[in-house]
Design a protein around this motif. Sequence first.
Motif, PDB file in Angstrom:
ATOM      1  N   SER B 231       0.795  -1.229   0.000  1.00 25.96           N
ATOM      2  CA  SER B 231       0.000   0.000   0.000  1.00 25.96           C
ATOM      3  C   SER B 231       0.829   1.280   0.000  1.00 25.96           C
ATOM      4  CB  SER B 231      -0.996   0.002   1.165  1.00 25.96           C
ATOM      5  OG  SER B 231      -0.320   0.073   2.380  1.00 25.96           O
ATOM      6  N   PRO B 235       2.835   1.721  -4.763  1.00 24.31           N
ATOM      7  CA  PRO B 235       2.337   2.903  -5.488  1.00 24.31           C
ATOM      8  C   PRO B 235       3.439   3.916  -5.775  1.00 24.31           C
ATOM      9  CG  PRO B 235       0.874   2.375  -3.673  1.00 24.31           C
ATOM     10  CD  PRO B 235       2.062   1.483  -3.532  1.00 24.31           C
ATOM     11  N   PRO B 316      -0.253   8.764 -10.208  1.00 27.61           N
ATOM     12  CA  PRO B 316      -1.562   9.120  -9.665  1.00 27.61           C
ATOM     13  C   PRO B 316      -1.528  10.407  -8.850  1.00 27.61           C
ATOM     14  CG  PRO B 316      -0.633   7.235  -8.502  1.00 27.61           C
ATOM     15  CD  PRO B 316       0.284   7.538  -9.635  1.00 27.61           C
ATOM     16  N   THR B 317      -0.351  10.764  -8.341  1.00 29.68           N
ATOM     17  CA  THR B 317      -0.292  11.965  -7.515  1.00 29.68           C
ATOM     18  C   THR B 317      -0.414  13.218  -8.353  1.00 29.68           C
ATOM     19  OG1 THR B 317       2.086  12.000  -7.711  1.00 29.68           O
ATOM     20  CG2 THR B 317       1.183  10.880  -5.811  1.00 29.68           C
ATOM     21  N   LYS B 319      -2.508  13.532 -10.851  1.00 30.28           N
ATOM     22  CA  LYS B 319      -3.854  13.691 -11.385  1.00 30.28           C
ATOM     23  C   LYS B 319      -4.640  14.675 -10.521  1.00 30.28           C
ATOM     24  CE  LYS B 319      -5.194   9.647 -13.165  1.00 30.28           C
ATOM     25  NZ  LYS B 319      -5.812   8.360 -12.957  1.00 30.28           N
ATOM     26  N   ILE B 320      -5.241  15.656 -11.169  1.00 30.15           N
ATOM     27  CA  ILE B 320      -5.999  16.649 -10.424  1.00 30.15           C
ATOM     28  C   ILE B 320      -7.481  16.284 -10.482  1.00 30.15           C
ATOM     29  CG2 ILE B 320      -6.640  19.078 -10.286  1.00 30.15           C
ATOM     30  CD1 ILE B 320      -3.750  18.701  -9.694  1.00 30.15           C
ATOM     31  N   LYS B 321      -8.070  16.160  -9.324  1.00 32.64           N
ATOM     32  CA  LYS B 321      -9.483  15.811  -9.257  1.00 32.64           C
ATOM     33  C   LYS B 321     -10.159  16.939  -8.493  1.00 32.64           C
ATOM     34  CE  LYS B 321     -11.854  11.681  -7.974  1.00 32.64           C
ATOM     35  NZ  LYS B 321     -11.681  10.474  -7.169  1.00 32.64           N
ATOM     36  N   MET B 325     -17.096  15.981  -2.408  1.00 28.83           N
ATOM     37  CA  MET B 325     -17.292  14.681  -1.761  1.00 28.83           C
ATOM     38  C   MET B 325     -18.524  13.989  -2.311  1.00 28.83           C
ATOM     39  SD  MET B 325     -17.268  13.993   2.234  1.00 28.83           S
ATOM     40  CE  MET B 325     -18.289  12.543   2.084  1.00 28.83           C
ATOM     41  N   ASP B 326     -18.508  12.663  -2.294  1.00 29.31           N
ATOM     42  CA  ASP B 326     -19.692  11.962  -2.808  1.00 29.31           C
ATOM     43  C   ASP B 326     -20.805  11.944  -1.767  1.00 29.31           C
ATOM     44  OD1 ASP B 326     -18.027   8.733  -2.415  1.00 29.31           O
ATOM     45  OD2 ASP B 326     -18.701  10.210  -0.955  1.00 29.31           O
TER      46      ASP B 326
END
Lengths: 364, 326
Positions: B231, B235, B316-317, B319-321, B325-326
């Motif tokens: 983990s 990554p 992955p770090t 990537k801008i999202k 929140m869901d």
Amino acid sequence: MTSVTIKDVWKYYGKTMAVKELNIEVRDNEFLCLLGPSGCGKSSTLRMLAGLEFISSGEVFFGDLKVNDIPPRDRDIAMVFENYALYPHKTVFENMANPLKLQRMNKTDIKERVVWAAQMLEIEELLQRKPVELSGGQKQRTAIGRAIVREPKVFLFDEPIAHLDAKLRSHMRGELKHLQRRLETTTVYVTHDQLEGMTMADRIAVMHEGVLQQLGTPGEIYNHPVNEFVAGFVGEPPMNFLDCRIEGAGDSASLVYDNMNLALGGEQSRILETKGAAREVRLGIRPDDLTIEMGTDHGLELSAKIFVTEPLGGDMLIEADFGQDRMTIKRKIAELGQPGDACGIAVNSEKLHVFDRDTGEAFF
Amino acid sequence: MAVNTIHREPPEQSAYRGVRRVDHSPQIFNNQPARYYLMWLLLPAVLLLAAISLYPFVWLIYMSLHEVQLAPGKSDLWAGVDNFTRLFSDKSFARGWVTLFKYSALCLSVEISLGVLVAVILNNSRLEKLFITIFLMPMMMAPVVAGFLYMFLYNGTFGWYFWLLRSLGVLDGGTILGNKSWAMAGIVATDVWQWTPLIALITLAGLKRVPQEQLEANMVDGAGPLRNFFSVALPNLYPFLLIAILLRFMDNFRFIDTILIMTGGGPANATKILPTYLFDVSFKFFELGRGAAIAFTLLLLTILLGLILTKIFEDPTRKIKTDGMD
Ligand SMILES: Nc1ncnc2c1ncn2[C@@H]1O[C@H](COP(=O)(O)OP(=O)(O)OP(=O)(O)O)[C@@H](O)[C@H]1O
Ligand SMILES: [Mg+2]
């Protein structure tokens, strides 16, 4: 939710000694601050508590349980690292959920805990972000969030707010202290910033070169430092030191410097006598305990010349020269003397400290 | 940049701030001529490189559209897309692809898992430097030499591996490279032996860069060593693994020296990966046009797979999202 006992602990890295014969008992629910300059062994001590570093000799107990050989994951501790140590590939939510996930808590409970912690730290809107998209303060909150989600036995903080800007740092000091009181969890907090120690801790352990110097409440540390190191390290601006000579004996000794003659109180004189102080000692006095008056006909013990004045808004710092020495004086009133002006300085003799010049030990 | 330079401004100049614009941009933008000058200097080299790498590519496309004549004096016949359409009904072409994917997937999965394992062991070993030197040796060998070495080891009369497999009773009949089901394993093993060290080396470099604090934080969070590896360390290794996988998969699609030496695609086409078939078509049957068409498909797919892999392993770090929140 447990006490932590450090008993005769030593730490060596190869031949380098980092911690020497350390004895500290952190009480249940106490906020204890490990304070000291860079390289004094604070982090080493904390990492031994966390189980990240072998203990060269000595014992560490959580409550009655000896934890020397227990790996970090079974110690039930939470640690906040100086550089936050967030997982870059995980979102804020996943970062904070990590310890719970490792405890195999179910998903709904995890979500509830994380949201609870996020609300407390005011980072709910950031939960889906990755660490790269966070500011320093937000990263730091996330790191704290990861520590508080699971109600550990002990919190370990290693300079968690050292990298924040001054304003945020002062804000976080209050927040952290409030948080610790609210969660009632035993906390060991490492810092080299004496202000953090003074403002947040229940008790402070001052360390220097791997050796514990003094363990006490912020008040004790500030008002009764046991030696010159502690006296000089705690307090801002730092304490003034002045090499003096003791004259007289019995109940009426006095400190002599140049043409200053400072009469000591009866009790102070007796302490010096019973402790067998040498003639040559070092006087220590905090900038707050000095009085200054401008002009030449002040009638105070010391005549000096102003070197520089530093207004701090409300207060004023004045550095004054006399002979070879320089003192810092802190005053409320903004008497605007110019550099070079003559002034007189008076010492509040009740507040002064006397140290052994060789060992640095305080007589009082 | 501008923020920093403002403080370095001499006081006389800052008095003019707002009246006269002081340009703090880096030199290169002020000095446009300097850049043109550089460009002219580079031009010959760029042109030469472009010509060298473009010429074969253009020639490849030309060939794929013609029936190339080998006899001197005869000019090539225009074939249109015939060379390509014929591929659809070519069973060997399809089988070549299947074998290639099988071969490449086997090589990659074994090499990656073994390479990562070796890297982790090396990273925790005191003799790291010594082992690296030893491990590097297979990589130094020319693929053809590796092929000969393994042919020797697999040899049905005196090969060690042959003897070993026979003694263990796993190989009941024939030789290793002569057995339809063992031949593929044989060439994969050769590739694994030669190239696992490269992957181990790249992974080792990656392991050195995994932040210690993250590993420690995860330990404190309650993770054991295995969990910690999967983990946190893994990554952090993705960008390194991407490089390793890209290199190896492209090599698998290109290098056929070892296979040509060891099996030539046999037995019964069991190891005839597409590039080997391409070799046969072009240089055994001398159908250069059809060979060029096959080569073209191979090139296209290599590029496509490369792009897909890069996408999958994208750091992955980075990537801008931005959604909430869901
Ligand atoms: N892994 C290590 N190997 C060798 N020496 C070390 C190691 N870690 C720390 N030391 C040494 O041990 C001493 C104490 O280090 P430690 O990190 O505990 O200091 P610190 O009080 O946390 O300092 P800082 O405020 O700079 O973080 C230092 O002299 C340091 O050089
Ligand atoms: Mg430290």
